[in-house]
Design an enzyme around this catalytic site. Structure first.
Site, short mmCIF file in Angstrom:
data_model
loop_
_atom_site.label_atom_id
_atom_site.label_comp_id
_atom_site.label_asym_id
_atom_site.label_seq_id
_atom_site.Cartn_x
_atom_site.Cartn_y
_atom_site.Cartn_z
N CYS A 164 -45.49 5.69 -59.42
CA CYS A 164 -46.38 6.42 -60.31
C CYS A 164 -46.26 5.93 -61.75
O CYS A 164 -46.58 4.80 -62.05
CB CYS A 164 -46.12 7.92 -60.16
SG CYS A 164 -47.45 8.98 -60.78
N HIS A 165 -45.79 6.77 -62.67
CA HIS A 165 -45.64 6.41 -64.08
C HIS A 165 -44.29 5.76 -64.38
O HIS A 165 -44.04 5.34 -65.52
CB HIS A 165 -45.81 7.65 -64.96
CG HIS A 165 -47.21 8.15 -65.06
ND1 HIS A 165 -47.81 8.88 -64.04
CD2 HIS A 165 -48.15 8.02 -66.02
CE1 HIS A 165 -49.04 9.19 -64.40
NE2 HIS A 165 -49.27 8.68 -65.58
N ALA A 166 -43.42 5.65 -63.40
CA ALA A 166 -42.07 5.11 -63.63
C ALA A 166 -42.04 3.71 -64.23
O ALA A 166 -41.10 3.39 -64.97
CB ALA A 166 -41.26 5.14 -62.33
#
Length: 180
Positions: free
Chosen positions: A106-108
């Site tokens: 995801c946004h990692a």
């Protein structure tokens, strides 16, 4: 195999923590929750508070040497906080420097962009990160899971919670290559 799960004290998307964690424990791995602060982390279900989870160690207390792999769960606030914490960025970068596998969902990848380790790599992520990844020298793909073997280590990445089954399968397969 000891696997570090790196999270900020608040803002991780709960399912992006719990599903990879479950996959690791079901195969006999030993996940450890590492954060920037001791105590507990507050998980979220999108924008709503969800459960809390106990921290096993902080980035100031542990070393990359104590782990064989790293998992970076997403959520928007979690990696945004991690990328502003020098210890968290150094911890994530340390896995790349040591040639150890990393999985990010995801946004990692924001944390990986800050660590300057995406250059020359191909990643999947939440679509809003595609410009950030490209600006950092990486290639963004809209895939359920992407396994990149460029550089000294393997990077497994995925877009979103709906891709967790694919992410977990690829993560465990690539982590298993280290243990073999």
């Amino acid at each position: 195999m000891r696997i570090a799960f790196l999270m900020a004290p608040e803002g991780v998307e709960q399912i992006e923590l719990t599903e990879p964690w479950r996959a690791c424990t079901e195969t006999g791995e030993t996940p450890q929750l590492i954060s920037t602060s001791p105590g507990t982390i507050q998980a979220f279900d999108h924008l709503d508070k969800a459960d809390t989870f106990p921290v096993d160690g902080t980035v100031d207390e542990v070393s990359v040497d104590g782990f064989e792999a790293l998992v970076l769960p997403g959520g928007v606030a979690n990696p945004d906080a991690l990328r502003t914490h020098p210890g968290a960025v150094a911890f994530a970068k340390g896995f790349f420097d040591a040639g150890k596998p990393v999985a990010a969902i995801c946004h990692a990848p924001w944390t990986l962009i800050e660590a300057d380790v995406v250059r020359g790599r191909t990643l999947a992520s939440w679509p809003s990160l595609q410009t950030d990844i490209r600006n950092a020298g990486g290639t963004w793909v809209d895939e359920q899971v992407q396994v990149c073997h460029e550089g000294p280590n393997t990077l497994v990445s995925s877009r979103k919670p709906a891709d967790l089954d694919y992410f977990g399968e690829a993560m465990l397969r690539e982590f298993g290559k280290v243990a073999a």
